[in-house]
Design a protein around this motif. Structure first.
Motif, PDB file in Angstrom:
ATOM      1  N   LEU A 117       9.872 -49.696  96.812  1.00  0.00           N
ATOM      2  CA  LEU A 117      10.893 -49.916  95.793  1.00  0.00           C
ATOM      3  C   LEU A 117      11.004 -48.675  94.926  1.00  0.00           C
ATOM      4  O   LEU A 117       9.992 -48.166  94.433  1.00  0.00           O
ATOM      5  N   GLY A 118      12.195 -48.162  94.769  1.00  0.00           N
ATOM      6  CA  GLY A 118      12.408 -46.952  93.983  1.00  0.00           C
ATOM      7  C   GLY A 118      12.511 -47.237  92.491  1.00  0.00           C
ATOM      8  O   GLY A 118      12.622 -48.388  92.052  1.00  0.00           O
ATOM      9  N   VAL A 210       5.404 -39.281  98.068  1.00  0.00           N
ATOM     10  CA  VAL A 210       6.219 -38.919  96.912  1.00  0.00           C
ATOM     11  C   VAL A 210       5.359 -38.419  95.748  1.00  0.00           C
ATOM     12  O   VAL A 210       5.822 -37.677  94.895  1.00  0.00           O
ATOM     13  N   TRP A 211       4.081 -38.818  95.724  1.00  0.00           N
ATOM     14  CA  TRP A 211       3.196 -38.269  94.698  1.00  0.00           C
ATOM     15  C   TRP A 211       3.088 -36.760  94.844  1.00  0.00           C
ATOM     16  O   TRP A 211       2.873 -36.044  93.861  1.00  0.00           O
ATOM     17  N   SER A 212       3.249 -36.267  96.063  1.00  0.00           N
ATOM     18  CA  SER A 212       3.190 -34.831  96.295  1.00  0.00           C
ATOM     19  C   SER A 212       4.536 -34.156  96.051  1.00  0.00           C
ATOM     20  O   SER A 212       4.613 -33.100  95.432  1.00  0.00           O
ATOM     21  N   SER A 213       5.607 -34.779  96.534  1.00  0.00           N
ATOM     22  CA  SER A 213       6.927 -34.162  96.424  1.00  0.00           C
ATOM     23  C   SER A 213       7.567 -34.338  95.056  1.00  0.00           C
ATOM     24  O   SER A 213       8.334 -33.496  94.608  1.00  0.00           O
ATOM     25  N   ALA A 217       8.416 -38.679  89.263  1.00  0.00           N
ATOM     26  CA  ALA A 217       9.175 -39.867  89.650  1.00  0.00           C
ATOM     27  C   ALA A 217       8.237 -41.047  89.908  1.00  0.00           C
ATOM     28  O   ALA A 217       8.507 -42.177  89.490  1.00  0.00           O
ATOM     29  N   MET A 218       7.121 -40.800  90.590  1.00  0.00           N
ATOM     30  CA  MET A 218       6.169 -41.866  90.858  1.00  0.00           C
ATOM     31  C   MET A 218       5.434 -42.293  89.587  1.00  0.00           C
ATOM     32  O   MET A 218       5.109 -43.472  89.410  1.00  0.00           O
ATOM     33  N   ALA A 219       5.174 -41.337  88.695  1.00  0.00           N
ATOM     34  CA  ALA A 219       4.506 -41.665  87.434  1.00  0.00           C
ATOM     35  C   ALA A 219       5.408 -42.560  86.574  1.00  0.00           C
ATOM     36  O   ALA A 219       4.944 -43.546  85.990  1.00  0.00           O
TER      37      ALA A 219
END
Length: 301
Positions: A117-118, A210-213, A217-219
């Motif tokens: 989920l985004g 996504v934590w890397s890219s 956003a993930m935070a």
């Protein structure tokens, strides 16, 4: 009264249904089985065909996703359909992300699709409840935070005090129509501790996916999900979304969805690209990955 021919056809269809193993079918054939098609039609009504076609297009344009187990793709797609969230990466509501998953029964590694989920998906579900007057989550840069009282949740913020591009934390805020307000602040260290604690990688300190890219956003998503699940008003949709987020799903014979195996780690060979964020107008777009391999056409019959 049924004719001999019709009886023969019915027996042949029943025999075919008995000998067909859904796990052996390709995505297109699996999606077109009567049970699955009926399930999508029950959820989406007249929009079922267009949604199913969009899933096929998504998979054919993503070679990594095309290599994933078809049932996991279908299950994730059905979860998105149930939540009425599109899977277009440019929309940023929800995604199907391929991961390596270890089968607990066989001990073998398998490529499976995980429903993700985004950030915008959480906002969309919160808006549908019609209970939120305001909702936001942002990163806090060095110099912007004047004070933070954990007990009273008094947050003094100076948008003009930014001293550098270093992010020191993330703050989430919402106000309900009934007047209830909530402010939550997570330091960068708290976010990192949460990421490591929930990492399925062998090296938990390694940033993947996504934590890397796009770490920010993930935070932001982490703060938003935690804040809403603890203090917000959760509709049935949002409760289902929170449970389904970042899990591999499995469709049972009756069409219900259950969690299957745990995700162990991100695909090691996957090429990650920058997540594109554009919030000038309050809109956030996320593009999870940029596939370097050519698209694979699905020719399932």
């Amino acid at each position: 009264m049924a004719t001999n021919d019709s009886l023969k056809n019915q027996l042949a269809e029943n025999k075919q249904q008995r000998i067909t193993d859904p796990s052996k079918l390709g995505l297109k054939a699996l999606m077109n089985t009567p049970t699955m098609r009926k399930k999508f039609e029950e959820v989406l009504n007249e929009n079922a065909n267009s949604f199913m076609a969009s899933v096929m297009t998504l998979v054919s344009n993503d070679s990594y996703l095309a290599d994933s187990e078809p049932m996991s793709i279908l299950s994730g797609a059905l979860t998105a359909a149930t939540l009425n969230l599109g899977l277009d990466k440019n929309l940023g509501y929800a995604y199907l992300v391929p991961f390596n998953s270890k089968n607990k029964q066989t001990g073998k590694w398998e490529k499976k699709a995980q429903f993700l989920l985004g950030y915008k998906g959480y906002i969309q579900l919160a808006q549908r409840s019609s209970q939120y007057k305001a909702l936001n989550v942002i990163e806090v840069y060095e110099g912007e935070l004047l004070s933070w009282n954990r007990l009273t949740e008094e947050f003094e913020f100076d948008p003009n005090g930014r001293k550098s591009d270093e992010v020191i934390g993330y703050v989430g805020y919402f106000e309900l129509l009934n007047g209830f307000k909530k402010t939550v602040y997570w330091t960068k260290q708290e976010i990192e501790a949460h990421r490591i604690a929930n990492s399925k990688d062998r090296d938990k300190t390694k940033k993947s996916g996504v934590w890397s890219s796009d770490y920010d956003a993930m935070a932001r998503k982490t703060v938003l999900r935690n804040m809403l699940s603890k203090w917000g008003i959760l509709s049935i949709e949002m409760q289902e979304a929170t449970i389904s987020d970042e899990t591999v799903q499995k469709v049972q014979e009756d069409g219900s969805i259950i969690s299957e195996t745990e995700i162990e780690e991100d695909l090691p060979e996957r090429k990650e690209a920058e997540v594109v964020i554009s919030d000038a107008d309050g809109e956030i777009q996320e593009s999870l990955f940029d596939d370097k391999k050519p698209p694979i056409k699905n020719d399932d019959k």
